[in-house]
Design an enzyme around this catalytic site. Structure first.
Site, PDB file in Angstrom:
ATOM      1  N   SER A   1       0.843  -1.196   0.000  1.00 34.20           N
ATOM      2  CA  SER A   1       0.000   0.000   0.000  1.00 34.20           C
ATOM      3  C   SER A   1       0.879   1.247   0.000  1.00 34.20           C
ATOM      4  CB  SER A   1      -0.899   0.018   1.236  1.00 34.20           C
ATOM      5  OG  SER A   1      -1.472   1.308   1.346  1.00 34.20           O
TER       6      SER A   1
ATOM      7  N   HIS B   1      -1.016  -1.093  -4.446  1.00 35.01           N
ATOM      8  CA  HIS B   1      -2.307  -0.787  -3.819  1.00 35.01           C
ATOM      9  C   HIS B   1      -2.353   0.718  -3.541  1.00 35.01           C
ATOM     10  CE1 HIS B   1      -5.970  -1.819  -1.557  1.00 35.01           C
ATOM     11  NE2 HIS B   1      -5.576  -0.901  -0.680  1.00 35.01           N
TER      12      HIS B   1
ATOM     13  N   ASP C   1      -4.557   3.874  -2.158  1.00 37.05           N
ATOM     14  CA  ASP C   1      -5.680   4.221  -1.283  1.00 37.05           C
ATOM     15  C   ASP C   1      -6.118   5.660  -1.468  1.00 37.05           C
ATOM     16  OD1 ASP C   1      -6.083   1.806   0.370  1.00 37.05           O
ATOM     17  OD2 ASP C   1      -3.993   2.150   0.949  1.00 37.05           O
TER      18      ASP C   1
ATOM     19  N   MET D   1      -8.763   8.503  -0.400  1.00 32.35           N
ATOM     20  CA  MET D   1      -9.707   8.835   0.691  1.00 32.35           C
ATOM     21  C   MET D   1     -10.210  10.263   0.527  1.00 32.35           C
ATOM     22  SD  MET D   1      -7.483   7.455   3.888  1.00 32.35           S
ATOM     23  CE  MET D   1      -6.728   5.833   3.879  1.00 32.35           C
TER      24      MET D   1
ATOM     25  N   HIS E   1      -8.114   1.506  -4.501  1.00 31.65           N
ATOM     26  CA  HIS E   1      -9.117   1.303  -3.448  1.00 31.65           C
ATOM     27  C   HIS E   1      -9.738   2.658  -3.108  1.00 31.65           C
ATOM     28  CE1 HIS E   1      -9.706   0.086   1.095  1.00 31.65           C
ATOM     29  NE2 HIS E   1     -10.855   0.251   0.471  1.00 31.65           N
TER      30      HIS E   1
ATOM     31  N   MET F   1     -11.973   4.966  -1.100  1.00 30.64           N
ATOM     32  CA  MET F   1     -12.699   5.152   0.159  1.00 30.64           C
ATOM     33  C   MET F   1     -13.355   6.516   0.086  1.00 30.64           C
ATOM     34  SD  MET F   1      -9.764   3.481   2.560  1.00 30.64           S
ATOM     35  CE  MET F   1      -8.589   3.541   1.206  1.00 30.64           C
TER      36      MET F   1
ATOM     37  N   MET G   1     -11.916  -5.659   4.591  1.00 31.84           N
ATOM     38  CA  MET G   1     -11.175  -4.730   5.450  1.00 31.84           C
ATOM     39  C   MET G   1     -10.941  -5.400   6.805  1.00 31.84           C
ATOM     40  SD  MET G   1     -10.544  -2.151   3.577  1.00 31.84           S
ATOM     41  CE  MET G   1      -9.590  -1.377   4.886  1.00 31.84           C
TER      42      MET G   1
ATOM     43  N   ASP H   1      -7.045  -6.278   3.603  1.00 31.33           N
ATOM     44  CA  ASP H   1      -6.479  -4.936   3.686  1.00 31.33           C
ATOM     45  C   ASP H   1      -6.529  -4.415   5.114  1.00 31.33           C
ATOM     46  OD1 ASP H   1      -5.475  -2.476   3.116  1.00 31.33           O
ATOM     47  OD2 ASP H   1      -7.170  -1.795   1.905  1.00 31.33           O
TER      48      ASP H   1
HETATM   49  C1  DX5 Z   1      -6.631   1.581   5.188  1.00 31.81           C
HETATM   50  C2  DX5 Z   1      -6.114   1.349   3.800  1.00 31.81           C
HETATM   51  C3  DX5 Z   1      -5.057   0.335   3.759  1.00 31.81           C
HETATM   52  C4  DX5 Z   1      -3.822   0.733   4.514  1.00 31.81           C
HETATM   53  C5  DX5 Z   1      -3.200  -0.509   5.052  1.00 31.81           C
HETATM   54  O1  DX5 Z   1      -7.700   2.427   5.150  1.00 31.81           O
HETATM   55  O2  DX5 Z   1      -7.145   0.910   2.955  1.00 31.81           O
HETATM   56  O3  DX5 Z   1      -4.728  -0.057   2.438  1.00 31.81           O
HETATM   57  O4  DX5 Z   1      -2.888   1.424   3.732  1.00 31.81           O
HETATM   58  O5  DX5 Z   1      -2.140  -0.161   5.838  1.00 31.81           O
HETATM   59  P1  DX5 Z   1      -1.488  -1.110   6.903  1.00 31.81           P
HETATM   60  O6  DX5 Z   1      -0.953  -2.289   6.131  1.00 31.81           O
HETATM   61  O7  DX5 Z   1      -0.439  -0.264   7.501  1.00 31.81           O
HETATM   62  O8  DX5 Z   1      -2.577  -1.523   7.853  1.00 31.81           O
HETATM   63 ZN    ZN Z   2      -6.590  -0.054   0.955  1.00 27.91          ZN
END
Ligand code: DX5
Ligand code: ZN
Length: 220
Positions: free
Chosen positions: A9, A34, A36, A38, A67, A69, A138, A176
């Protein structure tokens, strides 16, 4: 099931050295990036958006597993396709018409993923399981890296794998949040075949070796 995939990630990368960290992943035996995204509404945090992803995509040489969010992700499906996303994952909790959203993602040429928050039952996927390419379970509440892994995940993954098999579906099951060398093997045993890892990889002394270790544990 093929070789288990490791998807670092980039949320845990050094944002002032993104090119360096992208090249590190390119040159490692990681399988996917990956990414993320947000929005500060669906989750209580803001990460990065399209301009950053556009710059990153100039250097990435492996599939982009994006991903989202964000609320109402339908607004940006085509934008992420144009940016080069290979897999686009939306949250079931953020989609009123999840079936339509999945169809739109596939029509835009991407693989369609659906993410489930820790409290969301896999039963919301019962009638759509054969339509989707990936389910992201998740294993923390989304929004932040570096959180503690929720133990109920194993049981949830077992039930999801059974649901998939019963429906002759061909989904990837991605985990994840809080993935480490401690839980990787057990997650795979439960039925997972994609492991996302952020802080465990990038906070380690040698991320390349850490990715290798995760692969070894996951594919043992
Ligand atoms: C959380 C993200 C994850 C995050 C995971 O909201 O979707 O992808 O980056 O990070 P770690 O592996 O540090 O839990
Ligand atoms: Zn993620």
């Amino acid at each position: 099931m093929g070789r288990v995939k490791i998807a670092p990630s980039m949320l845990a990368a050094d944002f002032a050295n993104l090119e360096r960290d992208i090249k590190l992943v390119n040159n490692s035996d990681a399988d996917w990036f990956h990414i993320d995204v947000m929005d500060g509404v669906f989750v209580p945090n803001i990460s990065f958006g399209m301009p950053v992803l556009k710059s990153m995509a100039k250097y990435t040489q492996k599939p982009l597993d994006v991903h989202l969010m964000i609320v109402d992700p339908d607004r940006y499906i085509q934008t992420f396709a144009d940016l080069g996303a290979d897999i686009l994952t939306v949250h079931a909790e953020a989609c009123t018409h999840l079936h339509r959203t999945v169809q739109t993602i596939k029509a835009a040429g991407m693989k369609a993923g659906v993410a489930l928050n820790p409290h969301t039952s896999i039963s919301v996927l019962e009638d759509i399981i054969t339509e989707i390419d990936l389910v992201c379970i998740m294993s923390v509440n989304p929004g932040f890296g570096g959180q503690k892994f929720i133990e109920n995940t194993y049981e949830k993954v077992r039930r999801l794998r059974a649901l998939s098999t019963a429906n002759k579906a061909t989904i990837h099951i991605e985990i994840d949040g809080g993935v480490t060398s401690v839980n990787a093997a057990e997650l795979v045993q439960a039925g997972a075949d994609v492991l996302v890892a952020g802080s465990f990889v990038f906070s380690s002394e040698n991320p390349t070796v850490t990715i290798q270790d995760l692969h070894r544990l996951a594919n043992a």
